[in-house]
Write a protein that holds these residues in place. Structure first.
Motif, PDB file in Angstrom:
ATOM      1  N   THR A 189       5.317  12.391  34.606  1.00  0.00           N
ATOM      2  CA  THR A 189       5.254  11.682  35.743  1.00  0.00           C
ATOM      3  C   THR A 189       5.499  10.172  35.402  1.00  0.00           C
ATOM      4  OG1 THR A 189       3.583  12.959  37.017  1.00  0.00           O
ATOM      5  CG2 THR A 189       3.693  10.685  37.702  1.00  0.00           C
ATOM      6  N   PRO A 190       6.430   9.436  35.826  1.00  0.00           N
ATOM      7  CA  PRO A 190       6.939   8.166  35.472  1.00  0.00           C
ATOM      8  C   PRO A 190       5.709   7.107  35.739  1.00  0.00           C
ATOM      9  CG  PRO A 190       8.628   9.143  37.053  1.00  0.00           C
ATOM     10  CD  PRO A 190       7.326   9.757  36.870  1.00  0.00           C
ATOM     11  N   GLU A 191       5.512   6.222  34.737  1.00  0.00           N
ATOM     12  CA  GLU A 191       4.469   5.438  34.810  1.00  0.00           C
ATOM     13  C   GLU A 191       5.257   3.954  35.238  1.00  0.00           C
ATOM     14  OE1 GLU A 191       1.984   2.411  31.433  1.00  0.00           O
ATOM     15  OE2 GLU A 191       2.383   4.360  30.822  1.00  0.00           O
ATOM     16  N   ALA A 192       4.853   3.852  36.511  1.00  0.00           N
ATOM     17  CA  ALA A 192       5.345   2.498  37.151  1.00  0.00           C
ATOM     18  C   ALA A 192       4.741   1.116  36.588  1.00  0.00           C
ATOM     19  CB  ALA A 192       5.088   2.671  38.638  1.00  0.00           C
ATOM     20  N   VAL A 193       5.583   0.303  36.280  1.00  0.00           N
ATOM     21  CA  VAL A 193       5.366  -0.975  35.891  1.00  0.00           C
ATOM     22  C   VAL A 193       6.289  -2.112  36.781  1.00  0.00           C
ATOM     23  CG1 VAL A 193       4.947  -0.286  33.574  1.00  0.00           C
ATOM     24  CG2 VAL A 193       7.149  -0.855  33.954  1.00  0.00           C
ATOM     25  N   THR A 194       6.255  -3.438  36.926  1.00  0.00           N
ATOM     26  CA  THR A 194       6.834  -4.230  37.374  1.00  0.00           C
ATOM     27  C   THR A 194       7.398  -5.257  36.344  1.00  0.00           C
ATOM     28  OG1 THR A 194       5.813  -4.056  39.425  1.00  0.00           O
ATOM     29  CG2 THR A 194       7.071  -6.230  39.019  1.00  0.00           C
ATOM     30  N   ALA A 195       8.679  -5.547  36.097  1.00  0.00           N
ATOM     31  CA  ALA A 195       9.111  -6.316  34.744  1.00  0.00           C
ATOM     32  C   ALA A 195       8.901  -7.702  35.138  1.00  0.00           C
ATOM     33  CB  ALA A 195      10.843  -6.221  34.946  1.00  0.00           C
ATOM     34  N   GLY A 196       8.584  -8.531  34.026  1.00  0.00           N
ATOM     35  CA  GLY A 196       8.439  -9.903  34.297  1.00  0.00           C
ATOM     36  C   GLY A 196       9.756 -10.726  34.636  1.00  0.00           C
ATOM     37  N   ARG A 197       9.480 -11.639  35.420  1.00  0.00           N
ATOM     38  CA  ARG A 197      10.690 -12.402  35.693  1.00  0.00           C
ATOM     39  C   ARG A 197      11.298 -13.307  34.543  1.00  0.00           C
ATOM     40  NH1 ARG A 197       6.982 -13.077  39.862  1.00  0.00           N
ATOM     41  NH2 ARG A 197       7.898 -12.573  42.013  1.00  0.00           N
ATOM     42  N   THR A 198      10.389 -13.859  33.645  1.00  0.00           N
ATOM     43  CA  THR A 198      10.873 -14.586  32.408  1.00  0.00           C
ATOM     44  C   THR A 198      10.195 -14.058  31.177  1.00  0.00           C
ATOM     45  OG1 THR A 198       8.992 -16.337  32.284  1.00  0.00           O
ATOM     46  CG2 THR A 198      11.088 -16.587  34.077  1.00  0.00           C
ATOM     47  N   ARG A 218      13.441  -7.663  38.992  1.00  0.00           N
ATOM     48  CA  ARG A 218      13.198  -8.554  40.015  1.00  0.00           C
ATOM     49  C   ARG A 218      14.626  -9.164  40.473  1.00  0.00           C
ATOM     50  NH1 ARG A 218       7.610  -9.890  40.664  1.00  0.00           N
ATOM     51  NH2 ARG A 218       6.334  -9.836  38.692  1.00  0.00           N
ATOM     52  N   PRO A 219      14.719  -9.656  41.554  1.00  0.00           N
ATOM     53  CA  PRO A 219      16.002 -10.149  41.911  1.00  0.00           C
ATOM     54  C   PRO A 219      16.508 -11.343  41.057  1.00  0.00           C
ATOM     55  CG  PRO A 219      14.461  -9.909  43.704  1.00  0.00           C
ATOM     56  CD  PRO A 219      13.469  -9.939  42.580  1.00  0.00           C
ATOM     57  N   VAL A 220      17.594 -11.064  40.519  1.00  0.00           N
ATOM     58  CA  VAL A 220      18.137 -12.340  39.759  1.00  0.00           C
ATOM     59  C   VAL A 220      19.612 -12.642  40.033  1.00  0.00           C
ATOM     60  CG1 VAL A 220      16.729 -11.853  37.568  1.00  0.00           C
ATOM     61  CG2 VAL A 220      18.944 -10.580  38.061  1.00  0.00           C
ATOM     62  N   GLY A 222      23.199 -11.862  40.483  1.00  0.00           N
ATOM     63  CA  GLY A 222      24.043 -10.775  40.097  1.00  0.00           C
ATOM     64  C   GLY A 222      23.555  -9.289  40.287  1.00  0.00           C
ATOM     65  N   GLY A 223      22.235  -9.495  40.721  1.00  0.00           N
ATOM     66  CA  GLY A 223      21.604  -8.150  40.977  1.00  0.00           C
ATOM     67  C   GLY A 223      20.167  -8.286  40.736  1.00  0.00           C
ATOM     68  N   PHE A 224      19.588  -7.547  39.717  1.00  0.00           N
ATOM     69  CA  PHE A 224      18.248  -7.374  39.493  1.00  0.00           C
ATOM     70  C   PHE A 224      17.965  -7.182  37.839  1.00  0.00           C
ATOM     71  CE2 PHE A 224      18.663  -5.379  43.361  1.00  0.00           C
ATOM     72  CZ  PHE A 224      17.388  -5.714  44.349  1.00  0.00           C
ATOM     73  N   GLY A 225      17.057  -7.737  37.411  1.00  0.00           N
ATOM     74  CA  GLY A 225      16.750  -7.721  36.139  1.00  0.00           C
ATOM     75  C   GLY A 225      15.304  -8.218  35.758  1.00  0.00           C
ATOM     76  N   GLY A 226      14.985  -8.577  34.562  1.00  0.00           N
ATOM     77  CA  GLY A 226      13.584  -8.558  33.907  1.00  0.00           C
ATOM     78  C   GLY A 226      13.225  -8.052  32.708  1.00  0.00           C
ATOM     79  N   TYR A 227      12.036  -8.420  32.400  1.00  0.00           N
ATOM     80  CA  TYR A 227      11.456  -8.040  30.935  1.00  0.00           C
ATOM     81  C   TYR A 227      10.341  -7.329  31.010  1.00  0.00           C
ATOM     82  CZ  TYR A 227      14.207 -12.507  29.825  1.00  0.00           C
ATOM     83  OH  TYR A 227      15.144 -13.520  29.908  1.00  0.00           O
ATOM     84  N   THR A 228      10.295  -6.409  29.807  1.00  0.00           N
ATOM     85  CA  THR A 228       9.217  -5.743  29.430  1.00  0.00           C
ATOM     86  C   THR A 228       8.832  -5.803  28.119  1.00  0.00           C
ATOM     87  OG1 THR A 228      10.214  -3.510  28.846  1.00  0.00           O
ATOM     88  CG2 THR A 228       9.754  -3.807  31.080  1.00  0.00           C
ATOM     89  N   GLY A 229       7.728  -5.372  27.240  1.00  0.00           N
ATOM     90  CA  GLY A 229       7.298  -5.848  26.010  1.00  0.00           C
ATOM     91  C   GLY A 229       7.210  -4.426  25.256  1.00  0.00           C
ATOM     92  N   PHE A 230       7.214  -4.621  23.882  1.00  0.00           N
ATOM     93  CA  PHE A 230       6.998  -3.504  22.992  1.00  0.00           C
ATOM     94  C   PHE A 230       6.340  -4.105  21.495  1.00  0.00           C
ATOM     95  CE2 PHE A 230       8.671  -1.780  19.042  1.00  0.00           C
ATOM     96  CZ  PHE A 230       8.581  -0.195  19.437  1.00  0.00           C
ATOM     97  N   ILE A 231       5.474  -3.395  21.338  1.00  0.00           N
ATOM     98  CA  ILE A 231       4.584  -3.987  20.128  1.00  0.00           C
ATOM     99  C   ILE A 231       4.987  -3.035  18.729  1.00  0.00           C
ATOM    100  CG2 ILE A 231       2.371  -4.407  19.035  1.00  0.00           C
ATOM    101  CD1 ILE A 231       2.991  -6.167  21.459  1.00  0.00           C
ATOM    102  N   ALA A 298      22.773  -3.418  39.596  1.00  0.00           N
ATOM    103  CA  ALA A 298      22.765  -3.382  41.072  1.00  0.00           C
ATOM    104  C   ALA A 298      21.498  -2.736  41.554  1.00  0.00           C
ATOM    105  CB  ALA A 298      24.014  -2.523  41.499  1.00  0.00           C
ATOM    106  N   SER A 299      20.841  -1.706  40.714  1.00  0.00           N
ATOM    107  CA  SER A 299      19.844  -0.996  41.137  1.00  0.00           C
ATOM    108  C   SER A 299      18.540  -1.876  40.776  1.00  0.00           C
ATOM    109  CB  SER A 299      19.664   0.356  40.281  1.00  0.00           C
ATOM    110  OG  SER A 299      18.195   1.184  40.714  1.00  0.00           O
ATOM    111  N   GLU A 300      17.366  -1.722  41.652  1.00  0.00           N
ATOM    112  CA  GLU A 300      16.195  -2.458  41.492  1.00  0.00           C
ATOM    113  C   GLU A 300      15.210  -1.725  40.507  1.00  0.00           C
ATOM    114  OE1 GLU A 300      12.468  -4.168  44.635  1.00  0.00           O
ATOM    115  OE2 GLU A 300      14.253  -2.882  45.195  1.00  0.00           O
ATOM    116  N   HIS A 301      15.704  -0.497  40.483  1.00  0.00           N
ATOM    117  CA  HIS A 301      14.721   0.459  39.409  1.00  0.00           C
ATOM    118  C   HIS A 301      15.556   0.856  38.329  1.00  0.00           C
ATOM    119  CE1 HIS A 301      10.890   0.839  41.837  1.00  0.00           C
ATOM    120  NE2 HIS A 301      11.793   0.616  42.911  1.00  0.00           N
ATOM    121  N   VAL A 302      15.046   0.938  37.099  1.00  0.00           N
ATOM    122  CA  VAL A 302      15.541   1.590  36.122  1.00  0.00           C
ATOM    123  C   VAL A 302      14.218   2.524  35.392  1.00  0.00           C
ATOM    124  CG1 VAL A 302      15.038  -0.390  34.439  1.00  0.00           C
ATOM    125  CG2 VAL A 302      16.784   1.367  33.877  1.00  0.00           C
TER     126      VAL A 302
END
Length: 309
Positions: A189-198, A218-220, A222-231, A298-302
Motif C-alpha cells: 500500500t503506497p505511503e502518501a506524502v506531500t512534497a515540500g515546496r522548497t 506542488r504546482p510549479v 512548467g507543471g508540478f514539482g517539490g522536495y522529499t528527504g533521505f537520511i 505534468a503529473s501531480e503525483h509520482v
C-alpha cells in the motif's frame, strides 16, 4: 541451464513483499507477405498486410523474459508471470484468425507453442499473452532466440500472410533487484506524502527501504514539482535506487554537505506496470540529509519504491 540464478532470490523477495518488509515505437516490417510471395500454391496470392509496429520489436535483443502481475482470479491474490506480445498491422485483419506459433530457435527440441491472441476493435492490433509453461514458472526462457510465426493470420479479404511471415526476438537475463522492487509495486500500500515546496519547507522523509511512496507534488512553473528527504546510514555508504512509475526529472543534493550528488535517471526494462524508470546514486555514511527534487513534470503525483543497501 534453464533455471535462472535470480529464481531463489525472487521467490524470497516475493514472499517478503506479500507479508511486508520490516527493515517505451519504431516502425517494424517483418516479412508479412507481398503479392509476389509464393505460398504453398503459387497460384494463390498472399496478403499485402505488413506489421507496422511490434512489441518486442523485430530483431530486438535483451527482451525481458517475463512480466509480473497480480493474479486476483483465485481466493487469494498471487504474484504471477506472463509475457504480453503485440503486433499492429497496416490494414484490418480477419478477427476469426488469431493463432500464432512460438518457436524456440535456441533449443530446437522444445515443442512449438500455438497461442491464440485477441484482436482490437479495429482489427489491426493483435495482443498475445504467453503464459507460463507446465514445466516452468516462466513464460519465456532467458537468453533465448524466439520466432513468432504469423502465417496462420489472414487479412480482412481472407488472404493469408506469407509462409515466411514472422517476428524474431531474443530474451536477456533476469534482474533480481528489479523483480524485487516490482513485488512492492504490486502488493505494498503506497505511503502518501506531500512534497515540500522548497528545501526549507520541511520536506517529508522518503528513506525507508522497501517502501512504496506516493508523492503529491506542488504546482510549479512548467507543471508540478517539490522536495522529499533521505537520511543516509549512520555507518555505511549505500547504493540507492528509486524505482519510479514514470519519467520525472530528479535532482539529488547532499544538503548536509551542501553539494550536488551525481545521479542517473534511466529507463527500466519493462517487467511490471509500476516501474518505468530508475534513479540511482551513492550516499555517504553519517546520518547526512539528502534532498530529492522532483519535476517539473505534468503529473501531480509520482510513485516510487525505495531500495537501499
Amino acid at each position: 541451464m534453464r533455471l535462472s540464478s535470480a529464481t531463489f532470490l525472487f521467490v524470497t523477495c516475493a514472499a517478503l513483499a506479500l507479508t511486508g518488509c520490516d527493515d517505451e515505437a519504431p516502425t517494424v516490417s517483418p516479412d508479412a507477405g507481398t503479392s509476389t510471395d509464393a505460398g504453398p500454391d503459387a497460384g494463390t496470392p498472399s496478403s499485402t498486410a505488413t506489421v507496422t509496429t511490434a512489441h518486442p520489436a523485430e530483431g530486438e535483443t535483451d527482451v525481458y523474459p517475463l512480466e509480473m502481475y497480480l493474479d486476483a482470479s483465485g481466493q487469494t491474490p498471487v504474484i504471477a508471470f506472463r509475457k504480453v506480445l503485440t503486433l499492429t498491422f497496416s490494414e484490418p485483419m480477419d478477427p476469426s484468425a488469431s493463432q500464432v506459433t512460438l518457436h524456440d530457435r535456441t533449443d530446437t527440441t522444445v515443442p512449438a507453442r500455438v497461442l491464440t491472441g485477441g484482436w482490437s476493435e479495429d482489427g489491426r492490433t493483435l495482443t498475445i499473452t504467453v503464459p507460463r509453461t507446465e514445466e516452468s514458472t516462466r513464460p519465456l526462457e532467458v537468453s533465448t532466440h524466439y520466432t513468432l510465426a504469423l502465417d496462420a493470420l489472414r487479412d480482412a479479404a481472407g488472404l493469408a500472410l506469407s509462409p515466411t511471415a514472422a517476428l524474431d526476438f531474443t530474451t536477456g537475463e533476469r534482474d533480481p533487484e528489479l523483480e524485487h522492487a516490482c513485488t512492492h509495486t504490486l502488493v505494498n500500500t503506497p505511503e502518501a506524502v506531500t512534497a515540500g515546496r522548497t528545501p526549507f519547507d520541511f520536506p517529508p522523509d522518503t528513506n525507508t527501504g522497501h517502501a512504496r511512496y506516493d508523492v503529491t507534488l506542488r504546482p510549479v512553473e512548467g507543471g508540478f514539482g517539490g522536495y522529499t528527504g533521505f537520511i543516509s546510514d549512520p555507518e555505511n555508504a549505500e547504493h540507492v535506487t528509486l524505482y519510479l512509475n514514470q519519467w520525472v526529472p530528479t535532482k539529488v543534493t547532499n544538503d548536509t554537505a551542501g553539494t550536488d550528488v551525481t545521479s542517473v535517471l534511466a529507463p527500466a526494462r519493462f517487467i511490471c506496470a509500476g516501474i518505468t524508470h530508475t534513479v540511482t546514486f551513492a550516499s555517504e555514511p553519517g546520518d547526512q540529509l539528502y534532498l530529492f527534487q522532483f519535476g517539473p513534470v505534468a503529473s501531480e503525483h509520482v510513485q516510487f519504491v525505495m531500495e537501499r543497501g
